[in-house]
Design an enzyme around this catalytic site. Structure first.
Site, mmCIF file in Angstrom:
data_model
loop_
_atom_site.group_PDB
_atom_site.id
_atom_site.type_symbol
_atom_site.label_atom_id
_atom_site.label_comp_id
_atom_site.label_asym_id
_atom_site.label_seq_id
_atom_site.Cartn_x
_atom_site.Cartn_y
_atom_site.Cartn_z
ATOM 1 N N PRO A 80 0.807 -1.222 0.000
ATOM 2 C CA PRO A 80 0.000 0.000 0.000
ATOM 3 C C PRO A 80 0.842 1.275 0.000
ATOM 4 C CG PRO A 80 -0.906 -1.587 1.536
ATOM 5 C CD PRO A 80 0.417 -2.142 1.072
ATOM 6 N N CYS A 81 0.397 2.252 -0.774
ATOM 7 C CA CYS A 81 1.178 3.480 -0.963
ATOM 8 C C CYS A 81 0.634 4.690 -0.215
ATOM 9 C CB CYS A 81 1.255 3.817 -2.452
ATOM 10 S SG CYS A 81 -0.344 4.319 -3.156
#
EC number: 2.1.1.37
Length: 186
Positions: A80-81
């Site tokens: 996840p960013c």
């Protein structure tokens, strides 16, 4: 592109698999085959399973015992960013953040020792702050000096820059080293 005429297909392990876009690219580029995945979003995992019916989903990355997982030649993942994106909260890579799931990918890399690792993420990863919780046997002081790479370190200070990301203003490289085991960076 690898020579595919005389070698068996490389085996891919897929983390944060999503619908398999990164898998398709890596399989094509390396003449490889995805042999397992890890995805917790059920509708997305079902779509992945439709295209890779022989690749079991190992489920939640935080619960996988990597010593029990079939080794792979290539480990891929796009963790996840949200916490490292310049458009996000900029919380960085640390325990309790979604982007902090990177530490579980780092554990997989440590245990599986793949020949190749392909990570997909946003450019903000290059300057995000990072904290790695020490594991047994780690030298926390060496791996997390001041809990992140010093802000005055530039890409040029830390090694070659094939993408010329440091040609403009100096950018700190914090998150790139977080989560790495002593055998990688420290």
């Amino acid at each position: 592109m690898h020579d595919t005429t005389h070698s068996p297909r490389l085996r891919v392990g897929s983390l944060f698999s999503g619908y398999g876009g990164l898998d398709l690219a890596v399989e094509h580029a390396f003449n490889a085959q995805t042999i397992w995945s890890s995805e917790i979003n059920q509708p997305v995992a079902e779509l992945f399973a439709h295209h890779w019916p022989d690749a079991p989903n190992l489920g939640d990355i935080t619960a996988i015992d990597w010593n029990q997982v079939e080794p792979v030649d290539i480990l891929i993942g796009g963790f996840p960013c949200q916490d490292v994106s310049t458009a996000g909260k900029k919380a960085g890579l640390k325990p309790g953040t979604r982007s902090g799931l990177w530490s579980h990918m780092a554990e997989a890399i440590d245990a599986l020792q793949p020949e190749w690792v392909v990570i997909e993420n946003v450019r903000g990863l290059l300057s995000a702050t990072a904290i790695r919780l020490p594991t047994q046997g780690d030298n926390n002081e060496q791996c997390n000096p001041d809990l992140a790479t010093p802000a005055d370190a530039t890409l040029r200070d830390l090694g070659p820059d094939p993408w010329h990301l440091a040609d403009g203003a100096a950018r700190p490289l914090r998150a790139m080293g977080a989560g790495m085991s002593p055998s990688w960076l420290c």
